[in-house]
Design an enzyme around this catalytic site. Structure first.
Site, PDB file in Angstrom:
ATOM      1  N   HIS A   1      41.624  31.381  47.195  1.00  0.00           N
ATOM      2  CA  HIS A   1      42.014  31.548  45.791  1.00  0.00           C
ATOM      3  C   HIS A   1      43.507  31.851  45.574  1.00  0.00           C
ATOM      4  O   HIS A   1      43.965  31.930  44.453  1.00  0.00           O
ATOM      5  CB  HIS A   1      41.207  32.670  45.152  1.00  0.00           C
ATOM      6  CG  HIS A   1      41.659  34.042  45.587  1.00  0.00           C
ATOM      7  ND1 HIS A   1      41.345  34.558  46.818  1.00  0.00           N
ATOM      8  CD2 HIS A   1      42.425  34.977  44.973  1.00  0.00           C
ATOM      9  CE1 HIS A   1      41.883  35.763  46.930  1.00  0.00           C
ATOM     10  NE2 HIS A   1      42.554  36.047  45.831  1.00  0.00           N
TER      11      HIS A   1
HETATM   12  C1  UD1 Z   1      43.767  38.358  41.084  1.00  0.00           C
HETATM   13  C2  UD1 Z   1      44.872  39.129  41.822  1.00  0.00           C
HETATM   14  C3  UD1 Z   1      44.786  38.831  43.314  1.00  0.00           C
HETATM   15  C4  UD1 Z   1      43.404  39.094  43.850  1.00  0.00           C
HETATM   16  C5  UD1 Z   1      42.392  38.315  43.024  1.00  0.00           C
HETATM   17  C6  UD1 Z   1      40.980  38.572  43.469  1.00  0.00           C
HETATM   18  C7  UD1 Z   1      46.966  39.477  40.579  1.00  0.00           C
HETATM   19  C8  UD1 Z   1      48.369  39.042  40.439  1.00  0.00           C
HETATM   20  N1  UD1 Z   1      46.201  38.719  41.375  1.00  0.00           N
HETATM   21  O1  UD1 Z   1      44.042  36.980  41.238  1.00  0.00           O
HETATM   22  O2  UD1 Z   1      45.691  39.669  44.003  1.00  0.00           O
HETATM   23  O3  UD1 Z   1      43.335  38.690  45.195  1.00  0.00           O
HETATM   24  O4  UD1 Z   1      42.527  38.706  41.653  1.00  0.00           O
HETATM   25  O5  UD1 Z   1      40.074  37.767  42.786  1.00  0.00           O
HETATM   26  O6  UD1 Z   1      46.585  40.472  39.993  1.00  0.00           O
HETATM   27  N2  UD1 Z   1      39.280  33.873  35.733  1.00  0.00           N
HETATM   28  C9  UD1 Z   1      38.018  33.699  35.217  1.00  0.00           C
HETATM   29  N3  UD1 Z   1      37.204  34.784  35.141  1.00  0.00           N
HETATM   30  C10 UD1 Z   1      37.582  36.015  35.539  1.00  0.00           C
HETATM   31  C11 UD1 Z   1      38.871  36.184  36.066  1.00  0.00           C
HETATM   32  C12 UD1 Z   1      39.712  35.107  36.169  1.00  0.00           C
HETATM   33  O7  UD1 Z   1      37.625  32.609  34.852  1.00  0.00           O
HETATM   34  O8  UD1 Z   1      36.779  36.964  35.455  1.00  0.00           O
HETATM   35  C13 UD1 Z   1      40.173  32.702  35.873  1.00  0.00           C
HETATM   36  C14 UD1 Z   1      41.098  32.485  34.716  1.00  0.00           C
HETATM   37  O9  UD1 Z   1      41.215  31.122  34.527  1.00  0.00           O
HETATM   38  C15 UD1 Z   1      42.426  33.044  35.208  1.00  0.00           C
HETATM   39  C16 UD1 Z   1      42.355  32.767  36.709  1.00  0.00           C
HETATM   40  O10 UD1 Z   1      40.953  32.873  37.027  1.00  0.00           O
HETATM   41  O11 UD1 Z   1      43.500  32.443  34.604  1.00  0.00           O
HETATM   42  C17 UD1 Z   1      43.117  33.726  37.543  1.00  0.00           C
HETATM   43  O12 UD1 Z   1      42.802  35.096  37.236  1.00  0.00           O
HETATM   44  P1  UD1 Z   1      43.902  36.247  37.446  1.00  0.00           P
HETATM   45  O13 UD1 Z   1      43.321  37.570  37.160  1.00  0.00           O
HETATM   46  O14 UD1 Z   1      45.171  35.869  36.756  1.00  0.00           O
HETATM   47  O15 UD1 Z   1      44.276  36.153  38.988  1.00  0.00           O
HETATM   48  P2  UD1 Z   1      43.402  35.888  40.282  1.00  0.00           P
HETATM   49  O16 UD1 Z   1      43.757  34.571  40.816  1.00  0.00           O
HETATM   50  O17 UD1 Z   1      41.956  36.193  40.035  1.00  0.00           O
END
Ligand code: UD1
Length: 364
Positions: A207
């Site tokens: 991821h």
């Molecule tokens: C975040 C953390 C990362 C961690 C990861 C674990 C930061 C900078 N990154 O990354 O260190 O390893 O979490 O999972 O804080 N989304 C959903 N549902 C959710 C959450 C996210 O659909 O419940 C999707 C959204 O499209 C979002 C994307 O995932 O834009 C990324 O989510 P985000 O929280 O920005 O970062 P992660 O890649 O999950």
């Protein structure tokens, strides 16, 4: 009565704060422990299932911030968390790990002169293109208590000039959670449900933006997984970021039908899958640690790791992002050339005990 607010936001935070929450119950006459969930992760399978399985109470505060660019997400958390702090005036804020919620909340607390404790301090990948590295460096720089999981963390904090009196080598709360849930993990029915033979399948999770945010890197990883899915079971629970990029880049057609794709998997079932895998392929931070504790070979698709102890004495192989190197290591491990790991110092299930003791002494 002293008030402590612990912050959780993203998936890897929940299992780090859970053991601390339970340990604080021992201090309940002196310390009121509250949980604030920023809502950085919000899907049922990225958040609620962890609260349920870890036995955590409903958070005292839910900020509902959700996804966004780094600036939008971090700023949203800061504005909402400031209101909570103004209202509650806690004596300490605890943050964990390296996600955007970690830096956002520590920054707000510190500017209000509320002390901050950082759980999992001192880890460094030395890769400043990783958002987590920036979050780690900045959070450590302003924390009043720094709880360290591995020796390298002590060295980094010393080099960065952090006063030794603030730094505590406490071990790893993620391992506390694993240890206290071992019997539930062993009772999970996930292997039967997915028809996976014990020690006879590969488990993959990917991821990191550096791996999934460009079509070239993501398709290179999919090709590697496809290759090993021929004649072998390869389970690939897909993170929302990865799923959305597979769609955006039109890579569905590049996924072999043999590869077993699922939604993100809950805490207990996932650790059962880690414990019984033949080999893990990942770019996660926490899984490098969990696999080392469980003695399962882990091939990490990154050029660096902020958790070097897992490579030095654990079962982790740092394969880099050149898939031919990863391919070579995976083939070797599957061929039986496996390094024998050992468990890092103080990864004994008692980190939360040490952390809460230090917090108690700090507050009283
Ligand atoms: C975040 C953390 C990362 C961690 C990861 C674990 C930061 C900078 N990154 O990354 O260190 O390893 O979490 O999972 O804080 N989304 C959903 N549902 C959710 C959450 C996210 O659909 O419940 C999707 C959204 O499209 C979002 C994307 O995932 O834009 C990324 O989510 P985000 O929280 O920005 O970062 P992660 O890649 O999950």
């Amino acid at each position: 009565m002293q008030t402590v607010i612990s912050v959780v936001g993203a998936r890897p935070n929940f299992m780090k704060i859970a053991p601390i929450h339970f340990e604080f119950l021992k201090y309940k006459d002196k310390i009121r422990h509250l949980i604030c969930h920023t809502g950085q992760h919000y899907d049922e399978k990225m958040s609620k299932i962890f609260f349920d399985e870890l036995g955590l109470p409903t958070p005292d505060f839910y900020l509902g911030i959700g996804s966004g660019s780094h600036a939008v997400q971090t700023a949203g958390i800061m504005v909402a968390f400031e209101k909570i702090l103004l209202e509650q005036r806690p004596d300490l804020v605890i943050v964990a790990g390296d996600v955007n919620s970690t830096i956002a909340c520590s920054l707000v607390a510190k500017k209000m002169h509320i002390p901050v404790a950082h759980v999992e301090a001192g880890l460094r990948s030395f890769d400043r293109e990783m958002p987590e590295e920036i979050n780690r460096i900045l959070t450590d720089a302003i924390s009043d208590l720094l709880f360290v999981t591995e020796e390298s963390g002590l060295e980094h904090l010393k080099k960065e000039g952090i006063d030794a009196s603030k730094v505590f080598f406490t071990g790893n709360v993620m391992i506390d959670s694993l240890v206290s849930n071992l019997s539930l993990i062993d009772a999970s029915g996930i292997l039967q449900q997915l028809e996976l033979p014990k020690a006879g399948y590969l488990l993959a999770t990917i991821h990191r933006p550096s791996n999934v945010d460009t079509p070239e890197s993501l398709s290179g990883i999919l090709r590697l997984l496809n290759k090993y899915a021929q004649g072998r079971k390869v389970l690939f629970p897909v993170h929302p970021r990865t799923r959305s990029n597979i769609r955006t880049f039109g890579l569905e057609k590049d996924i072999s039908p043999e590869l077993i794709l699922t939604e993100p998997i809950g805490y207990i079932d996932f650790l059962c899958l880690v414990k019984n895998a033949r080999l893990i392929i990942t770019d996660s931070g926490g899984i490098q640690e969990e696999s080392t504790y469980l003695g399962i070979p882990c091939v990490t698709l990154r050029d660096n790791t902020e958790r070097p102890i897992t490579v030095k004495i654990g079962t982790n192989y740092l394969a880099g992002t050149d898939m031919s190197n990863a391919d070579r290591i995976i083939a070797e491990v599957l061929g039986g050339n496996v390094k024998k790991g050992s468990i890092p110092e103080l990864w004994d299930g008692k980190a939360a005990e040490r952390i809460c003791q230090a917090v108690y002494q700090f507050l009283m």
